[in-house]
Design a protein around this motif. Structure first.
Motif, PDB file in Angstrom:
ATOM      1  N   UNK A   3       1.003  32.859  33.529  1.00  0.00           N
ATOM      2  CA  UNK A   3       0.811  32.424  32.146  1.00  0.00           C
ATOM      3  C   UNK A   3       1.701  31.207  31.994  1.00  0.00           C
ATOM      4  N   UNK A   4       1.099  30.040  31.812  1.00  0.00           N
ATOM      5  CA  UNK A   4       1.849  28.788  31.792  1.00  0.00           C
ATOM      6  C   UNK A   4       2.352  28.417  30.403  1.00  0.00           C
ATOM      7  N   UNK A   5       1.597  28.759  29.375  1.00  0.00           N
ATOM      8  CA  UNK A   5       2.063  28.532  28.008  1.00  0.00           C
ATOM      9  C   UNK A   5       1.158  29.279  27.035  1.00  0.00           C
ATOM     10  N   UNK A   6       1.704  29.520  25.856  1.00  0.00           N
ATOM     11  CA  UNK A   6       0.903  30.092  24.770  1.00  0.00           C
ATOM     12  C   UNK A   6       1.549  29.669  23.461  1.00  0.00           C
ATOM     13  N   UNK A   7       0.747  29.604  22.436  1.00  0.00           N
ATOM     14  CA  UNK A   7       1.253  29.226  21.126  1.00  0.00           C
ATOM     15  C   UNK A   7       0.344  29.784  20.057  1.00  0.00           C
ATOM     16  N   UNK A   8       0.900  30.106  18.927  1.00  0.00           N
ATOM     17  CA  UNK A   8       0.118  30.674  17.840  1.00  0.00           C
ATOM     18  C   UNK A   8       0.390  32.157  17.696  1.00  0.00           C
ATOM     19  N   UNK A   9      -0.640  32.910  17.337  1.00  0.00           N
ATOM     20  CA  UNK A   9      -0.512  34.336  17.070  1.00  0.00           C
ATOM     21  C   UNK A   9      -1.320  35.131  18.086  1.00  0.00           C
TER      22      UNK A   9
END
Length: 168
Positions: free
Chosen positions: A153-159
């Motif tokens: 998992x390289x990045x995530x953003x938000x909900x």
């Protein structure tokens, strides 16, 4: 499906990689009137059989000469169901864009999704098992678009709504 259940979802339930656009909604305790489009077995995500149904919507795939492609989804209503207790989580869709890009190593791919979408992680994936409904962005390194085994998992953003926790 190609070997494994689909990991990201839209209305075309038997397709290998399905896109889903969705916005948050509340969970209710009811038995679905119809069987789900497909079932993610208990040992692959939540510890209980997870039914997934999608209705309505449209998916458009845009292919590029270099093998990369986009999938764009809109207008789907998705229902997740805990098949052991009947709890459901229903989401009305907004829109999603998913991009599959082959990495320079020629062996792995980057999966980037933005918008509203569901994603199932299997026990063999880098973060481990789980089912999530995202509103925002997610970027993963995967082995291929057909198997979508998550290497990182390289990045995530938000909900992110934890579907498994919500339906227990």
């Amino acid at each position: 499906m190609l070997g494994k259940p689909s990991r990201w979802f839209a209305p075309l339930a038997a397709t290998a990689a399905l896109l889903l656009a969705a916005s948050p909604a509340g969970a209710t305790v009811t038995r679905p009137p119809n069987p789900p489009d497909f079932v993610v077995p208990a040992d692959l995500a939540c510890g209980f059989d997870l039914g997934v149904s999608g209705t309505g919507g449209k998916i458009t795939r845009i292919d590029f000469k270099n093998g990369n492609f986009f999938q764009v989804g809109k207008g789907v209503i998705l229902t997740y169901t805990n098949l052991s207790n009947g709890k459901t989580y229903r989401v009305n869709t907004a829109g999603t864009v998913a991009r599959f890009t082959q990495n320079p190593d020629g062996k792995t791919w980057t999966f980037s999704a933005a918008g509203h979408f569901g994603f199932i992680f299997f026990p063999t994936d880098a973060p481990g098992a789980g089912a999530f409904q995202y509103t925002g962005q997610l970027k993963l390194t995967i082995d291929s678009p057909s198997t979508v085994n998550v290497l990182s998992v390289d990045s995530s953003g938000g909900k992110a709504v934890d579907i498994c926790a919500r339906l227990r």
